[in-house]
Design a protein around this motif. Structure first.
Motif, mmCIF file in Angstrom:
data_model
loop_
_atom_site.group_PDB
_atom_site.id
_atom_site.type_symbol
_atom_site.label_atom_id
_atom_site.label_comp_id
_atom_site.label_asym_id
_atom_site.label_seq_id
_atom_site.Cartn_x
_atom_site.Cartn_y
_atom_site.Cartn_z
ATOM 1 N N UNK A 169 19.255 -72.204 -28.685
ATOM 2 C CA UNK A 169 18.139 -72.860 -28.013
ATOM 3 C C UNK A 169 18.316 -72.844 -26.497
ATOM 4 N N UNK A 170 19.535 -72.946 -26.030
ATOM 5 C CA UNK A 170 19.799 -72.943 -24.597
ATOM 6 C C UNK A 170 19.876 -71.552 -23.990
ATOM 7 N N UNK A 171 19.506 -70.537 -24.759
ATOM 8 C CA UNK A 171 19.407 -69.186 -24.220
ATOM 9 C C UNK A 171 20.666 -68.355 -24.270
ATOM 10 N N UNK A 187 20.520 -62.681 -19.750
ATOM 11 C CA UNK A 187 19.359 -63.258 -20.426
ATOM 12 C C UNK A 187 18.718 -64.357 -19.577
ATOM 13 N N UNK A 188 17.490 -64.708 -19.920
ATOM 14 C CA UNK A 188 16.677 -65.602 -19.087
ATOM 15 C C UNK A 188 17.072 -67.063 -19.198
ATOM 16 N N UNK A 189 17.831 -67.420 -20.210
ATOM 17 C CA UNK A 189 18.142 -68.819 -20.446
ATOM 18 C C UNK A 189 17.111 -69.529 -21.299
ATOM 19 N N UNK A 190 16.064 -68.809 -21.715
ATOM 20 C CA UNK A 190 15.047 -69.382 -22.594
ATOM 21 C C UNK A 190 15.534 -69.364 -24.043
ATOM 22 N N UNK A 191 14.996 -70.266 -24.893
ATOM 23 C CA UNK A 191 15.401 -70.284 -26.296
ATOM 24 C C UNK A 191 15.240 -68.918 -26.959
ATOM 25 N N UNK A 192 16.252 -68.518 -27.721
ATOM 26 C CA UNK A 192 16.263 -67.209 -28.384
ATOM 27 C C UNK A 192 15.703 -67.378 -29.792
ATOM 28 N N UNK A 193 14.484 -66.901 -30.000
ATOM 29 C CA UNK A 193 13.781 -67.133 -31.259
ATOM 30 C C UNK A 193 14.056 -66.073 -32.312
ATOM 31 N N UNK A 194 14.479 -64.871 -31.899
ATOM 32 C CA UNK A 194 14.644 -63.799 -32.872
ATOM 33 C C UNK A 194 15.592 -62.737 -32.341
ATOM 34 N N UNK A 195 16.423 -62.198 -33.226
ATOM 35 C CA UNK A 195 17.323 -61.096 -32.900
ATOM 36 C C UNK A 195 17.243 -60.066 -34.027
ATOM 37 N N UNK A 206 14.207 -61.661 -28.858
ATOM 38 C CA UNK A 206 12.941 -62.305 -28.508
ATOM 39 C C UNK A 206 13.194 -63.738 -28.054
ATOM 40 N N UNK A 207 12.483 -64.169 -27.021
ATOM 41 C CA UNK A 207 12.707 -65.505 -26.466
ATOM 42 C C UNK A 207 11.414 -66.301 -26.405
ATOM 43 N N UNK A 208 11.563 -67.597 -26.188
ATOM 44 C CA UNK A 208 10.421 -68.484 -26.017
ATOM 45 C C UNK A 208 10.178 -68.655 -24.519
#
Length: 211
Positions: A169-171, A187-195, A206-208
């Motif tokens: 969640x913390x990227x 990475x952007x630090x956005x939550x990682x929703x999919x790998x 994929x990120x949020x």
């Protein structure tokens, strides 16, 4: 969300909703299983199995209440595993659903990521904890580890060579191999929703909000 499924056929997308037999129009997770079946986990309608000519509905709980299905996976023996919002994981052996819990599992019941491995084991993330289970036993447990402190496991993917990719969640994105977590940079630090990992080894993340 609340519009059911869409499938692509003859050059256009077509809807599949409760009118067509779906148990719920709020689809939270999809899994392409064996024998040409698509599994769809819902918010409050249980599990749907969509085949080429038939749609079947399976209810995890009896009565009026139902679990919210967040993630699905299938181990090499054919068993389907369900990750739920607040009630841990369930195993379906083609006849019935069984809740899988022990003291460590009961501590973290909000399951947001799940994947199977080539060795027949099941991995799942539940809040700040990561589990590996095989042959009825939890073989590995990562909870309160430094790299998961104040974080949540949001996505999982088995590496094509060795190890498990973990997104949080913390990227954070990192490879867990031989019980050691190696974080990746950039990475952007956005939550990682999919790998997902492509056949050539390329890893897609994929990120949020971060692309």
């Amino acid at each position: 969300w609340n519009e059911g499924l869409y499938y692509f056929q003859n050059g256009r997308f077509k809807p599949l909703t409760k009118r067509d037999g779906l148990s719920d129009n709020a689809i939270l997770t999809l899994f392409a299983g064996r024998e040409r079946f698509l599994w769809a986990g819902t918010q409050s309608g249980g599990l749907n199995r969509v085949g080429p000519k038939k749609l079947s509905v399976y209810h995890v709980l009896e009565g009026n209440s139902e679990v919210q299905l967040r993630t699905l996976a299938q181990t090499t023996n054919g068993d389907l595993w369900l990750g739920t919002y607040g009630q841990g994981i369930y195993q379906w052996d083609r006849e019935s659903f069984e809740s899988v819990q022990d003291a460590r599992v009961r501590a973290h019941l909000l399951v947001e990521a799940m994947t199977s491995a080539r060795d027949g084991s099941l991995w799942w993330g539940a809040g700040p904890a990561l589990y590996r289970r095989k042959d009825g036993k939890v073989l590995e447990y990562y909870g309160d580890t430094p790299w998961l402190a104040s974080d949540r496991v949001w996505s999982l993917c088995e590496d094509r060579v060795e190890g498990i990719w973990v997104g949080t969640y913390n990227g954070k994105v990192g490879l867990l191999k031989q019980r050691k977590f190696t974080a990746q940079k950039g990475f952007s630090g956005k939550p990682v929703t999919s790998i997902v990992q492509a056949a050539d080894g390329t890893l897609w993340v994929g990120t949020l909000g971060g692309g």
